[in-house]
Design a protein around this motif. Structure first.
Motif: not given
Length: 623
Positions: A555-560
């Motif tokens: 999830p956090r990689h997709k936000i970045l």
């Protein structure tokens, strides 16, 4: 024998004018009979008559010629008859060492032992009676040995068993003496009556049957001495014990430690077994329980019910009670109720409730076998010296109650000294033990030392860092070297990580070696193929493997990616959602200002390591 006959003939020479004894002849008689030369009369009485008696009786006649004064005088007195009977009984006890066919050695004189001093027997009444009793015991002993050998028991086994039967031999003596009151047996000798008593008691077939049921001769001897009544009840009891699954090697321990349970009614014993079955102690467990705590069979029903209620009132359910009795039967039937109550009250002082103590005893009933003064109080003082307070002791007790059952000097103290030797400070040792209590239950030379040696040799951990690794993650000591640690080390080395670099990663994050390969592989593949991160990022932040792939990393990689920004792994994962969202907004704002051509003073500020600067390629891709 020739010398002895010559001596007798010499003493009974009817010559009225015998020659006086020479010194050499007196020394010869002294060496032959082991008596004082002055005690031999130079001129023996010509009326001395030699009867065809045994050797010992002849010696008695020679040494005590006055004992035959009544032989020519008519009737013998009662005292003379008693003394004569003592002499006859003494002649019954054999002094020959048994020899076997084919033996070439002959028994030596000193091995046979000196002849009994009959003069001491005949001096006083008390001594005479005591010596007569010892003679009869010796005769009963030899008769019992002969009966065992006649029953096809070996000579050594018979001798060893009879040496364990002093009380039974006394019963044989008393039984043989009582048989003399029976008119049919009054004419028999003591030997015959003793043999008849042994035959009537059935001890020989009973011993053979007990030996067949794996009972040792010390157990058989103790059992026969304890059983003062009918020996047939012993066989019935052992048959009943076999019916409740008591194994052969435990039969002797049960019948010798449980007391005279053969005197109890079979219905009472069955009632005890049925009561235990009612409280969830399985029938196939009864033999195991009774074998390890025979005292249960010697209790009354009221006492047994009180002990069962003692545990059930602490919140232990019936299923846990059955397994508790199976794990440690002595907790139910060996200790007194006062001792059990004192131990429960002492455990409550750690802050445990009655229900907590019940669950603790159901899990580790061996705690009831530990003493307060010798085991628990010294351990509490030692923990307090290490800086562990009551809450920490309660955690150790609840997590690993076995620690309160081990010896301090041989089990706990060497491991504490080992932690000090590898560089861990004394104030940190207590925290390690509270954090991972099973550490104290591992073997120092088979478990702890091999793990430490593996970390220093195969995993590349430096000697100055090994104490830090164990202090940060003492659970690492509980891992298997071959099945866990070696597999993890080989996997990281296969990724291209250098040996010393891996040691630094372990010193930074010791939990790295405790993850399964099924967890490590997907995260590494996502890091290298999807996130397109270099291996250096993983070396700088080995805690990357501790985060969830589905809930945190993806999830956090997709936000970045959606915001076209990039963070280091440390700032991407090691923060809460609020902090992460704030960092994303700040990075997006800085990127927007950069795209508009504005100068972002905070971009090059050394105090803001939150986000990596947006590259020119990312801006061109957007255009």
């Amino acid at each position: 024998m020739l010398c002895f006959s010559s001596t007798v003939a010499l003493l009974s020479n009817p010559n009225p004018n015998p020659k006086p004894f020479s010194v050499s002849r007196r020394r010869f008689l002294f060496a032959l009979h082991a008596v004082n030369p002055d005690a031999i009369t130079p001129s023996p009485s010509p009326e001395l008559e030699i009867h065809p008696l045994s050797r010992r009786q002849n010696q008695l006649l020679i040494l005590h010629p006055d004992s035959q004064s009544n032989s020519n005088g008519g009737q013998e007195t009662e005292e003379d008859l008693l003394k004569k009977k003592v002499v006859e009984e003494m002649s019954l006890a054999t002094r020959r060492i048994p020899r076997f066919p084919g033996a070439v050695d002959r028994p030596e004189v000193e091995r046979l032992g000196p002849a009994p001093d009959l003069r001491r027997i005949l001096l006083g009444d008390d001594r005479t009676l005591k010596q007569a009793l010892e003679v009869r015991r010796g005769v009963a002993t030899e008769t019992l040995k002969f009966a065992f050998r006649a029953g096809k028991l070996s000579i050594r086994y018979s001798d060893n068993l009879v040496s364990r039967l002093p009380d039974f031999i006394d019963r044989v003596v008393m039984g043989a003496a009582a048989m003399k009151e029976t008119p049919e047996l009054a004419h028999l000798s003591f030997n015959a009556r003793a043999k008849q008593y042994i035959q009537d008691s059935g001890v020989v077939p009973l011993v053979k049957w007990l030996k067949h049921n794996s009972m040792t001769y010390p157990q058989i001897g103790k059992l026969l001495c304890m059983c003062s009544g009918d020996l047939g009840s012993v066989k019935e009891l052992i048959e009943w014990l076999k019916s409740i699954y008591v194994k052969g090697k435990y039969l002797g321990a049960v019948v010798t430690k449980a007391g005279p349970i053969w005197e109890r009614e079979p219905e009472t014993l069955e009632e005890i077994v049925n009561f235990l079955e009612k409280n969830r102690v399985r029938r196939e467990w009864i033999g195991f329980v009774v074998a390890r705590c025979p005292q249960l069979l010697g209790m009354t029903m009221d006492e047994l019910k009180t002990r069962v209620r003692f545990y059930l009132d602490m919140g232990i359910n019936e299923n846990d009670f059955g397994t508790m009795v199976f794990d440690y039967p002595r907790a139910l039937g060996f200790y007194s109720l006062e001792e059990m109550n004192s131990k429960v009250n002492y455990l409550k002082e750690f802050g445990l409730t009655t229900e907590d103590v019940g669950r603790l005893l159901a899990f580790k009933p061996q705690l009831m076998g530990c003493t307060i003064e010798e085991r628990w109080k010294p351990l509490v003082k030692y923990f307090y010296y290490l800086g562990i307070r009551r809450d920490g002791m309660r955690r150790i007790l609840v997590t690993k109650p076995m620690i309160f059952c081990v010896n301090i000097e041989t089990i706990i103290a060497p491991k504490v000294r080992f932690l000090q030797d590898i560089g861990i400070k004394e104030e940190a040792i207590g925290g390690i033990l509270v954090k991972f209590p099973p550490f104290l239950t591992y073997s120092l030379y088979k478990k702890i030392r091999p793990v430490v040696i593996f970390l220093m040799t195969k995993a590349g951990v430096k000697q100055e860092d090994i104490g830090k690794v164990v202090a940060l993650d003492p659970q690492l000591v509980g891992c298997s070297v071959t099945k866990k640690l070696d597999v993890s080390v080989k996997y990281f080395l296969s990724l291209g990580i250098h040996h010393r670099t891996l040691g630094a990663m372990i010193a930074d994050f010791p939990m790295l070696l405790r993850y399964n390969l099924d967890i490590l592989r997907p995260k590494y593949i996502y890091l290298r193929r999807t996130m397109v991160r270099p291996l250096r990022d993983l070396i700088e932040f080995p805690r990357y493997f501790s985060y969830s792939l589905e809930d945190r990393i993806i999830p956090r990689h997709k936000i970045l990616v959606s915001n076209r920004i990039n963070f280091k792994l440390r700032y991407m994962l090691a923060s809460t959602d609020e902090v992460f969202n704030q960092r994303v907004q700040e990075a997006v704002e800085r990127r927007r200002r950069f795209e508009l051509g504005g100068k972002d003073d905070n971009l090059s500020h050394s105090d803001t390591p939150d986000a990596a600067p947006v590259t020119l390629n990312s801006c061109l891709d957007k255009n």
